[in-house]
Motif scaffolding. Structure first.
Motif, mmCIF file in Angstrom:
data_model
loop_
_atom_site.group_PDB
_atom_site.id
_atom_site.type_symbol
_atom_site.label_atom_id
_atom_site.label_comp_id
_atom_site.label_asym_id
_atom_site.label_seq_id
_atom_site.Cartn_x
_atom_site.Cartn_y
_atom_site.Cartn_z
ATOM 1 N N HIS A 40 19.084 -12.202 -16.720
ATOM 2 C CA HIS A 40 19.115 -10.794 -17.125
ATOM 3 C C HIS A 40 18.456 -9.903 -16.066
ATOM 4 O O HIS A 40 17.301 -9.481 -16.225
ATOM 5 N N PRO A 41 19.174 -9.612 -14.978
ATOM 6 C CA PRO A 41 18.683 -8.576 -14.058
ATOM 7 C C PRO A 41 18.614 -7.232 -14.789
ATOM 8 O O PRO A 41 19.304 -7.020 -15.791
ATOM 9 N N SER A 42 17.778 -6.340 -14.281
ATOM 10 C CA SER A 42 17.629 -5.026 -14.904
ATOM 11 C C SER A 42 18.072 -3.934 -13.941
ATOM 12 O O SER A 42 18.037 -4.115 -12.719
ATOM 13 N N VAL A 90 10.421 -5.771 -24.341
ATOM 14 C CA VAL A 90 10.256 -6.640 -23.177
ATOM 15 C C VAL A 90 11.632 -7.132 -22.752
ATOM 16 O O VAL A 90 12.439 -7.544 -23.590
ATOM 17 N N ILE A 91 11.896 -7.068 -21.450
ATOM 18 C CA ILE A 91 13.106 -7.672 -20.890
ATOM 19 C C ILE A 91 12.675 -8.892 -20.092
ATOM 20 O O ILE A 91 11.987 -8.774 -19.072
ATOM 21 N N CYS A 92 13.045 -10.062 -20.569
ATOM 22 C CA CYS A 92 12.750 -11.308 -19.867
ATOM 23 C C CYS A 92 13.989 -11.745 -19.096
ATOM 24 O O CYS A 92 15.105 -11.695 -19.626
ATOM 25 N N TYR A 93 13.788 -12.192 -17.875
ATOM 26 C CA TYR A 93 14.917 -12.627 -17.050
ATOM 27 C C TYR A 93 15.645 -13.789 -17.709
ATOM 28 O O TYR A 93 16.858 -13.908 -17.616
ATOM 29 N N MET A 112 19.721 -3.451 -18.948
ATOM 30 C CA MET A 112 19.664 -4.898 -18.782
ATOM 31 C C MET A 112 21.069 -5.462 -18.670
ATOM 32 O O MET A 112 21.951 -5.105 -19.445
ATOM 33 N N LEU A 113 21.272 -6.337 -17.692
ATOM 34 C CA LEU A 113 22.547 -7.007 -17.511
ATOM 35 C C LEU A 113 22.451 -8.439 -18.040
ATOM 36 O O LEU A 113 21.358 -9.000 -18.135
ATOM 37 N N GLU A 114 23.588 -9.008 -18.367
ATOM 38 C CA GLU A 114 23.636 -10.410 -18.796
ATOM 39 C C GLU A 114 24.669 -11.117 -17.935
ATOM 40 O O GLU A 114 25.854 -10.790 -17.975
ATOM 41 N N VAL A 115 24.195 -12.073 -17.143
ATOM 42 C CA VAL A 115 25.053 -12.743 -16.172
ATOM 43 C C VAL A 115 24.937 -14.248 -16.369
ATOM 44 O O VAL A 115 23.829 -14.798 -16.405
ATOM 45 N N THR A 116 26.071 -14.912 -16.496
ATOM 46 C CA THR A 116 26.091 -16.371 -16.578
ATOM 47 C C THR A 116 26.278 -16.935 -15.179
ATOM 48 O O THR A 116 27.212 -16.560 -14.465
ATOM 49 N N VAL A 117 25.362 -17.806 -14.774
ATOM 50 C CA VAL A 117 25.416 -18.370 -13.428
ATOM 51 C C VAL A 117 25.503 -19.883 -13.512
ATOM 52 O O VAL A 117 25.048 -20.504 -14.475
#
Length: 234
Positions: A16-18, A211-214, A1-6
């Protein structure tokens, strides 16, 4: 899981793209906004992914914060997977359901000229973005096995992905995590809330540990109890 601030207008949000890794390649699930290619690529490199390795893209649904980065990630030999019911929107053959002309204008004027032009071209209806159509229950070979679960409501072709080896559900926007709690989809962004909640019942068939939630990231706990509570009024 990635964490990206947009950046979204004057505001910011975290997505959170995976990423699912195989020995020789990887799969990126969702691509963020049009200016997310750089931050996502940087995170992939920091995580040890070879930026030149072959990869595929799976799009959970048509919303612009999931497909906006698609033009920069696409390239020769890159397959893009999406559900049949959202394909016409992702290919620009129909307007995105929750992306008005005014919203599009605001987005394009906020982008550098090259990104704005790439976005307009990619979703003009003249480019075939989706190369592989997905159906409910389909099993993909990535990462030891991914099952496609069609969960309409948030959009007609919204999908979740179940990674059987790790018992992980990539939920897209079918659920969100807020203040550490797993919740249903956001009503303000879900045109058919009744269908979206009913779709969650399909997830009860899978043993889920994570669970990975976007929007919201990771949740670990009694997922089935949460879903039961969310759907008890249906």
């Amino acid at each position: 899981m990635l964490e990206v601030t947009v950046r979204v207008g004057a505001n910011q949000m975290v997505i959170h793209p995976s990423v699912i890794r195989d020995e020789q390649a990887y799969v990126l699930v969702d691509t963020g906004m049009p200016d997310c290619h750089g931050p996502i690529t940087k995170l992939l490199t920091e995580a040890g992914f070879d930026s030149l390795a072959p990869y595929s893209i799976i799009v959970t649904h048509q919303d612009v914060d999931h497909i906006g980065g698609l033009p920069e990630f696409q390239g020769e030999g890159v397959d893009v997977y999406a559900h049949t019911d959202d394909q016409p929107y992702i290919d620009g053959l129909k307007p995105l359901i929750k992306f008005s002309g005014e919203m599009k204008t605001r987005l394009l004027t906020s982008l550098p000229q090259n990104l704005a032009a790439a976005f307009e071209s990619a979703f003009s209806g003249k480019v075939k973005n989706v190369t592989r159509l997905l159906e409910d229950g389909e099993k993909l070979p990535f990462g030891g096995g991914l099952t496609v679960i069609h969960t309409p409501g948030h959009t007609p072709g919204h999908i979740c992905l179940y990674h059987e080896p790790s018992k992980t559900l990539i939920a897209g926007d079918a659920m969100v995590v807020e203040n550490g709690k797993l919740q249903g989809p956001r009503s303000t962004a879900t045109p058919d809330m009744k269908t979206a909640l009913a779709s969650l019942r399909k997830l009860q068939a899978y043993p889920i540990d994570t669970v990975i939630c976007y929007h919201g990231g990771l949740f670990q706990g009694d997922v089935h109890a949460v879903i039961e509570q969310l759907t008890e009024s249906l």
